[in-house]
Design a protein around this motif. Structure first.
Motif, mmCIF file in Angstrom:
data_model
loop_
_atom_site.group_PDB
_atom_site.id
_atom_site.type_symbol
_atom_site.label_atom_id
_atom_site.label_comp_id
_atom_site.label_asym_id
_atom_site.label_seq_id
_atom_site.Cartn_x
_atom_site.Cartn_y
_atom_site.Cartn_z
ATOM 1 N N SER A 1 40.902 44.947 48.889
ATOM 2 C CA SER A 1 41.499 45.760 47.834
ATOM 3 C C SER A 1 42.811 46.393 48.300
ATOM 4 C CB SER A 1 40.522 46.860 47.422
ATOM 5 O OG SER A 1 40.170 47.632 48.552
ATOM 6 N N HIS A 2 43.584 46.881 47.350
ATOM 7 C CA HIS A 2 44.773 47.665 47.694
ATOM 8 C C HIS A 2 44.935 48.783 46.672
ATOM 9 C CE1 HIS A 2 47.636 46.375 44.524
ATOM 10 N NE2 HIS A 2 46.929 45.259 44.531
ATOM 11 N N ARG A 3 45.683 49.793 47.086
ATOM 12 C CA ARG A 3 45.879 50.972 46.246
ATOM 13 C C ARG A 3 47.335 51.057 45.819
ATOM 14 N NH1 ARG A 3 43.283 55.031 49.032
ATOM 15 N NH2 ARG A 3 44.823 54.744 50.668
ATOM 16 N N ASP A 4 47.559 51.084 44.512
ATOM 17 C CA ASP A 4 48.901 51.313 43.990
ATOM 18 C C ASP A 4 49.217 52.806 44.033
ATOM 19 O OD1 ASP A 4 49.677 48.686 43.321
ATOM 20 O OD2 ASP A 4 48.418 48.752 41.527
ATOM 21 N N TRP B 1 28.491 36.555 39.603
ATOM 22 C CA TRP B 1 29.163 37.840 39.820
ATOM 23 C C TRP B 1 30.513 37.679 40.514
ATOM 24 C CZ3 TRP B 1 28.063 42.836 38.385
ATOM 25 C CH2 TRP B 1 28.805 43.837 39.009
ATOM 26 N N ARG B 2 30.512 36.987 41.654
ATOM 27 C CA ARG B 2 31.760 36.873 42.408
ATOM 28 C C ARG B 2 32.822 36.058 41.678
ATOM 29 N NH1 ARG B 2 32.458 35.155 48.801
ATOM 30 N NH2 ARG B 2 34.679 35.599 48.931
ATOM 31 N N PRO B 3 32.496 34.871 41.129
ATOM 32 C CA PRO B 3 33.539 34.127 40.407
ATOM 33 C C PRO B 3 34.145 34.920 39.256
ATOM 34 C CG PRO B 3 31.664 32.717 40.852
ATOM 35 C CD PRO B 3 31.243 34.099 41.223
ATOM 36 N N ALA B 4 33.287 35.579 38.468
ATOM 37 C CA ALA B 4 33.803 36.341 37.333
ATOM 38 C C ALA B 4 34.604 37.543 37.800
ATOM 39 C CB ALA B 4 32.636 36.808 36.448
ATOM 40 N N GLY B 5 34.077 38.264 38.786
ATOM 41 C CA GLY B 5 34.770 39.454 39.288
ATOM 42 C C GLY B 5 36.117 39.132 39.902
ATOM 43 N N PHE B 6 36.189 38.043 40.684
ATOM 44 C CA PHE B 6 37.454 37.696 41.324
ATOM 45 C C PHE B 6 38.473 37.196 40.310
ATOM 46 C CE2 PHE B 6 35.572 38.606 45.185
ATOM 47 C CZ PHE B 6 36.445 38.418 46.240
ATOM 48 N N PHE B 7 38.010 36.500 39.294
ATOM 49 C CA PHE B 7 38.970 36.039 38.287
ATOM 50 C C PHE B 7 39.548 37.228 37.528
ATOM 51 C CE2 PHE B 7 40.287 34.380 34.158
ATOM 52 C CZ PHE B 7 41.124 33.360 34.568
ATOM 53 N N ILE B 8 38.710 38.187 37.195
ATOM 54 C CA ILE B 8 39.194 39.389 36.513
ATOM 55 C C ILE B 8 40.151 40.164 37.404
ATOM 56 C CG2 ILE B 8 38.482 41.645 35.611
ATOM 57 C CD1 ILE B 8 35.879 40.241 34.676
ATOM 58 N N ALA B 9 39.806 40.264 38.695
ATOM 59 C CA ALA B 9 40.606 41.071 39.623
ATOM 60 C C ALA B 9 41.917 40.411 40.014
ATOM 61 C CB ALA B 9 39.794 41.384 40.882
ATOM 62 N N THR B 10 41.938 39.065 40.091
ATOM 63 C CA THR B 10 43.104 38.392 40.664
ATOM 64 C C THR B 10 43.728 37.334 39.763
ATOM 65 O OG1 THR B 10 41.806 36.623 41.716
ATOM 66 C CG2 THR B 10 42.059 38.677 42.940
ATOM 67 N N GLY B 11 43.001 36.867 38.748
ATOM 68 C CA GLY B 11 43.493 35.749 37.946
ATOM 69 C C GLY B 11 43.352 34.422 38.662
ATOM 70 N N ARG B 12 42.597 34.386 39.753
ATOM 71 C CA ARG B 12 42.405 33.173 40.544
ATOM 72 C C ARG B 12 40.957 32.709 40.453
ATOM 73 N NH1 ARG B 12 45.968 32.406 45.055
ATOM 74 N NH2 ARG B 12 44.197 32.055 46.455
ATOM 75 N N THR B 13 40.745 31.402 40.532
ATOM 76 C CA THR B 13 39.395 30.866 40.576
ATOM 77 C C THR B 13 38.899 30.852 42.013
ATOM 78 O OG1 THR B 13 40.105 28.576 40.892
ATOM 79 C CG2 THR B 13 39.913 29.385 38.614
ATOM 80 N N GLU C 1 51.511 37.500 57.245
ATOM 81 C CA GLU C 1 51.917 37.272 55.863
ATOM 82 C C GLU C 1 50.999 38.060 54.930
ATOM 83 O OE1 GLU C 1 51.873 33.131 55.034
ATOM 84 O OE2 GLU C 1 53.369 32.628 56.557
ATOM 85 N N GLN C 2 51.586 38.602 53.867
ATOM 86 C CA GLN C 2 50.820 39.377 52.898
ATOM 87 C C GLN C 2 51.244 38.983 51.491
ATOM 88 O OE1 GLN C 2 51.764 43.602 52.537
ATOM 89 N NE2 GLN C 2 49.568 44.073 52.487
ATOM 90 N N ARG C 3 50.246 38.741 50.646
ATOM 91 C CA ARG C 3 50.490 38.454 49.235
ATOM 92 C C ARG C 3 49.551 39.314 48.401
ATOM 93 N NH1 ARG C 3 48.353 33.371 48.632
ATOM 94 N NH2 ARG C 3 47.487 33.565 50.720
ATOM 95 N N VAL C 4 49.981 39.648 47.206
ATOM 96 C CA VAL C 4 49.153 40.445 46.302
ATOM 97 C C VAL C 4 48.883 39.634 45.046
ATOM 98 C CG1 VAL C 4 49.040 42.511 44.864
ATOM 99 C CG2 VAL C 4 49.997 42.651 47.174
ATOM 100 N N HIS C 5 47.600 39.526 44.702
ATOM 101 C CA HIS C 5 47.196 38.895 43.451
ATOM 102 C C HIS C 5 46.342 39.908 42.697
ATOM 103 C CE1 HIS C 5 48.622 34.837 44.386
ATOM 104 N NE2 HIS C 5 48.136 35.003 45.604
ATOM 105 N N GLY C 6 46.916 40.511 41.686
ATOM 106 C CA GLY C 6 46.173 41.487 40.908
ATOM 107 C C GLY C 6 45.720 42.666 41.734
ATOM 108 N N LEU C 7 44.412 42.861 41.804
ATOM 109 C CA LEU C 7 43.847 44.012 42.500
ATOM 110 C C LEU C 7 43.562 43.751 43.972
ATOM 111 C CD1 LEU C 7 41.277 45.184 39.785
ATOM 112 C CD2 LEU C 7 43.620 45.995 40.149
ATOM 113 N N LEU C 8 43.824 42.527 44.448
ATOM 114 C CA LEU C 8 43.525 42.197 45.839
ATOM 115 C C LEU C 8 44.787 41.853 46.624
ATOM 116 C CD1 LEU C 8 40.266 40.024 45.760
ATOM 117 C CD2 LEU C 8 40.501 42.497 45.996
ATOM 118 N N GLN C 9 44.754 42.179 47.909
ATOM 119 C CA GLN C 9 45.798 41.754 48.841
ATOM 120 C C GLN C 9 45.217 40.700 49.775
ATOM 121 O OE1 GLN C 9 46.858 44.545 52.005
ATOM 122 N NE2 GLN C 9 45.292 45.973 51.261
#
Length: 210
Positions: A153-156, A21-33, A194-202
């Motif tokens: 998470s973050h809100r656009d 669940w977590r690996p798949a969900g995070f990859f979808i949300a952020t593009g990161r492994t 420091e703050q970075r955004v990857h997809g749906l996560l900050q």
């Protein structure tokens, strides 16, 4: 207890969470492994110089166990979670000589002030009731000179962000404004924020001054 928290406390979900669940969900949300996230976490938290790290909402402990292996010699990692099924999986699958697990509430951490050289919470603040109190507790137990890191998470400010807020409210998942946690860290006196955004996560990190 909302839907998201009930799911996290279900024994069957604990068995599949870190494996699928977590690996798949995070990859979808952020593009990161997950491996990229773990390596980045160890670097961000300066674990090669730390002797203790607290992993909040540790789940089944995969992340916690990895962090324990990155600490300076003799270091100790502690994972804390509210879910009994998650902690059972952590103790069964991710025990080790330099890692331990405790049950507790992120809003009332059972540790003295300044207990840990590094404190982290990855992919969980949006599930915790009163997440700002949890973040303040993270800062409280962080030692002077220590590092803190979170991903959440973050809100656009667009229709997608507004829709996500509504959907999240139904399920129990929160979305946060991008300026919320940097402001909280700064108000608490943390530096090197420091703050970075990857997809749906900050991703945020900061240092507590000596």
């Amino acid at each position: 207890m909302n839907l998201a928290r009930r799911t996290m406390n279900h024994p069957a979900f604990a068995m599949i969470y870190e494996r699928a669940w977590r690996p798949a969900g995070f990859f979808i949300a952020t593009g990161r492994t997950m491996q990229a996230d773990r390596v980045d976490a160890a670097r961000t938290l300066h674990l090669d110089r730390a002797h203790s790290v607290l992993d909040i909402a540790c789940g089944p402990g995969n992340f916690t166990h990895y962090l324990s292996e990155q600490l300076a010699p003799g270091g100790q990692a502690v994972g804390i979670d509210f879910s009994v099924p998650m902690l059972r999986r952590a103790r069964a699958d991710n025990a080790g000589p330099h890692v331990g697990y405790v049950r507790g509430d992120a809003r009332r951490l059972p540790f003295p002030d300044g207990s840990f050289d590094a404190v982290c919470c990855f992919g969980a603040l949006y599930l915790i009731p009163d997440p700002l109190t949890a973040a303040q507790e993270m800062i409280r137990v962080l030692a002077p000179g220590g590092r803190i890191a979170i991903s959440t998470s973050h809100r656009d400010e667009n229709w997608f962000g507004r829709a996500g807020t509504v959907i999240g409210g139904i399920s129990g998942l929160r979305l946060f404004d991008l300026d919320l946690f940097p402001a909280l860290f700064a108000q608490a006196g943390l530096v090197e924020v420091e703050q970075r955004v990857h997809g749906l996560l900050q991703y945020l990190s900061a240092t507590r001054p000596e």
